[in-house]
Design an enzyme around this catalytic site. Structure first.
Site, mmCIF file in Angstrom:
data_model
loop_
_atom_site.group_PDB
_atom_site.id
_atom_site.type_symbol
_atom_site.label_atom_id
_atom_site.label_comp_id
_atom_site.label_asym_id
_atom_site.label_seq_id
_atom_site.Cartn_x
_atom_site.Cartn_y
_atom_site.Cartn_z
ATOM 1 N N ASP A 1 45.547 33.870 -29.865
ATOM 2 C CA ASP A 1 45.389 32.488 -29.417
ATOM 3 C C ASP A 1 45.392 31.562 -30.624
ATOM 4 O O ASP A 1 44.399 31.408 -31.323
ATOM 5 C CB ASP A 1 44.087 32.360 -28.611
ATOM 6 C CG ASP A 1 43.899 30.953 -28.051
ATOM 7 O OD1 ASP A 1 44.739 30.082 -28.327
ATOM 8 O OD2 ASP A 1 42.901 30.744 -27.328
ATOM 9 N N TYR B 1 36.836 30.849 -27.938
ATOM 10 C CA TYR B 1 37.141 30.010 -26.773
ATOM 11 C C TYR B 1 38.636 30.089 -26.502
ATOM 12 O O TYR B 1 39.453 29.977 -27.414
ATOM 13 C CB TYR B 1 36.740 28.555 -27.044
ATOM 14 C CG TYR B 1 37.026 27.612 -25.898
ATOM 15 C CD1 TYR B 1 36.357 27.732 -24.675
ATOM 16 C CD2 TYR B 1 37.974 26.590 -26.025
ATOM 17 C CE1 TYR B 1 36.608 26.858 -23.625
ATOM 18 C CE2 TYR B 1 38.231 25.712 -24.971
ATOM 19 C CZ TYR B 1 37.551 25.849 -23.776
ATOM 20 O OH TYR B 1 37.799 24.982 -22.743
ATOM 21 N N LYS C 1 47.447 21.945 -28.977
ATOM 22 C CA LYS C 1 46.980 20.959 -29.944
ATOM 23 C C LYS C 1 48.113 20.413 -30.835
ATOM 24 O O LYS C 1 48.808 19.508 -30.408
ATOM 25 C CB LYS C 1 45.794 21.532 -30.720
ATOM 26 C CG LYS C 1 44.642 21.814 -29.720
ATOM 27 C CD LYS C 1 43.305 22.163 -30.316
ATOM 28 C CE LYS C 1 42.220 22.166 -29.239
ATOM 29 N NZ LYS C 1 41.692 23.457 -28.844
HETATM 30 C C1 LIG Z 1 41.374 24.053 -27.461
HETATM 31 C C2 LIG Z 1 41.585 25.518 -27.292
HETATM 32 C C3 LIG Z 1 42.065 26.062 -26.086
HETATM 33 C C4 LIG Z 1 42.208 25.243 -24.841
HETATM 34 O O1 LIG Z 1 43.156 24.240 -24.944
HETATM 35 P P1 LIG Z 1 43.080 22.977 -23.956
HETATM 36 O O2 LIG Z 1 44.316 22.227 -24.268
HETATM 37 O O3 LIG Z 1 41.811 22.265 -24.302
HETATM 38 O O4 LIG Z 1 43.036 23.516 -22.575
HETATM 39 C C5 LIG Z 1 42.373 27.401 -26.048
HETATM 40 N N1 LIG Z 1 42.209 28.182 -27.131
HETATM 41 C C6 LIG Z 1 41.743 27.708 -28.294
HETATM 42 C C7 LIG Z 1 41.612 28.621 -29.473
HETATM 43 C C8 LIG Z 1 41.378 26.366 -28.404
HETATM 44 O O5 LIG Z 1 40.864 25.902 -29.544
#
Ligand SMILES: *Cc1c(COP(=O)(O)O)cnc(C)c1O
Length: 438
Positions: free
Chosen positions: A248, A153, A276
């Protein structure tokens, strides 16, 4: 914060009343679909406050929290230093639409911890970070295609919404309506841990792939670790083919040690995204990388990307206070040791229970998949018995343990969890697995 938990009031009358009102004015009563209880049944809890490793619902029930705002609350809820920083900043104003020293400070802390990130741009969400990193990679390479991995994701931008892990998997969405076909065709999927598949894509689309984007440890299909050679292989393939590697780290950044997971895994992406944890529970995220690439972003370059609340002072203060607290000696060693004990005990309890299951874990990230292992990609993860997970989730909730309402997520341990909390959780898992058999 006593360790003995009061019995959970299962009626949750006030939560239900608030949620019913919410459903009239909020879509599905939630502002992010992963908060819905669709796949586990019942109404979502309405939360009122959090302290340390615990959160409290509107009915006053106390839960040990293994979501931690999906990993953002590594220090636990309402950490005193972070709270103090936010209060102090709030008194000075919360947004100026101009540069502050706080942005320089947080960027400096991050680039020191991750030296191959030379320059940073702050944004407000992980979605913006990955979306902007991809735009930049396309501009830098003058190519259009992107390779991602099934079950990873990267936020909800159009380019990343096919086979995109937990949120969509839980709701049974394979391809998202509203994403133009022409754009969806620019996204290529490969199975996680499958270098040959990536090699085939590069052969098939020679000279057209701008970037490969990957979670260095996948945590959005449940936790799935990269096999030896996978990430270095991606590094080599992208380099050989003139594409960028976007790593990511929105979940993994500052989760396993004070820096990027890449450093532990022996790989360096061209661009890195974080979110995060670096916002300390406020909306902040970032993308960054080599200056040569980042300098293409406006105002230095023509790749436009902006944000009214980007680098927001409250979020920057919370981020700085969080990284300051995380940099204290021994913090990660203690967390990782506790996590290791937790996972070891979970594995023992699982093995004794006779319930088919497999635990993937790395540091303070863990997933109990209700299927026989190993789980090395999305297809493996999808073999899990989600109905059994739903029962497990409810059994745990009724014992005061708040897990993700979906199988395909990580349990997030925080630095506020204590050995007593872990023991209580392991006991609840033992009872819950027992209950599943009867
Ligand atoms: C949570 C997440 C996102 C998206 O971040 P948001 O702040 O929810 O838009 C992107 N990449 C990874 C790996 C994530 O866990």
């Amino acid at each position: 914060m006593g360790t003995a938990k009061a019995a959970v009031n299962r009626e949750r009358r006030k939560s239900r009343e608030i949620f019913e009102r919410g459903e009239k004015v909020l879509v599905g009563g939630v502002n992010s679909p992963v908060r819905a209880f669709r796949s586990v049944g019942g109404d979502p809890l309405v939360m009122e406050r959090g302290l340390g490793a615990r959160i409290y619902d509107a009915d006053g029930n106390e839960y040990l929290d293994y979501i931690g705002s999906w990993g953002a609350m590594l220090l636990g809820h309402a950490h005193p230093a972070v709270t103090a920083a936010i209060v102090e900043q709030a008194q000075r104003g919360t947004s100026y639409g101009a540069t502050t020293e706080l942005e320089v400070e947080l960027a400096t802390r991050i680039t020191r911890a991750v030296p191959f990130i030379e320059k940073i741009r702050f944004v407000s969400s992980g979605t913006e970070a990955t979306m902007s990193a991809l735009r930049l990679a396309r501009a830098f390479t003058k190519r259009d295609l992107v390779v991602k991995f099934e079950g990873c994701y990267h936020g909800h931008a159009d380019s990343f919404l096919s086979q995109a892990g937990s949120g969509l998997a839980t709701l049974g969405i394979a391809a998202c309506p509203g994403v133009p076909q022409a754009l969806a065709e620019l996204t290529l999927n490969a199975p996680y841990n499958d270098l040959n598949a990536v090699e085939r894509l590069f052969a098939l689309h020679s000279g057209k792939i701008a970037a490969v984007i990957v979670e260095p440890i996948a945590a959005n299909m449940g936790v799935v670790q990269p096999e030896a050679g996978f990430l270095p292989g991606l590094r080599e393939l992208t380099r050989k083919n003139g594409a960028l590697l976007i790593v990511d780290e929105v979940i993994t950044g500052f989760r396993l040690h004070f820096g990027a997971a890449q450093t532990l895994l022996g790989v360096e992406g061209d661009l890195t995204t974080m979110g995060k944890i670096i916002g300390g529970g406020l909306p902040a995220a970032a993308y960054g990388g080599r200056a040569e690439i980042m300098n293409l972003v406006a105002p230095l370059g023509a790749v436009y990307q902006a944000g009214t609340l980007a680098g927001n002072p409250l979020a920057m203060r919370a981020g700085c206070a969080t990284l300051e607290a995380l940099s204290a000696p021994g913090k990660y060693e203690a967390l990782n040791a506790l996590a290791e004990k937790f996972v070891t005990e979970l594995r023992q309890v699982l093995a004794k229970s006779g319930v088919p299951g497999h635990i993937n874990a790395q540091g303070s990230l863990a997933t109990l998949f209700f299927c026989d292992g190993p789980v090395r990609n999305y297809d493996d993860a999808k073999r899990s018995d989600t109905a059994r997970y739903a029962n497990f989730f409810r059994e745990m909730l009724n014992r005061g343990i708040f897990l993700s309402p979906a199988q395909f997520e990580a349990m997030f341990l925080s630095m506020a969890h204590t050995p007593e909390d872990i023991a209580a959780t392991v006991a609840a898992v033992r009872e819950s697995l027992q209950a599943l058999r009867t």
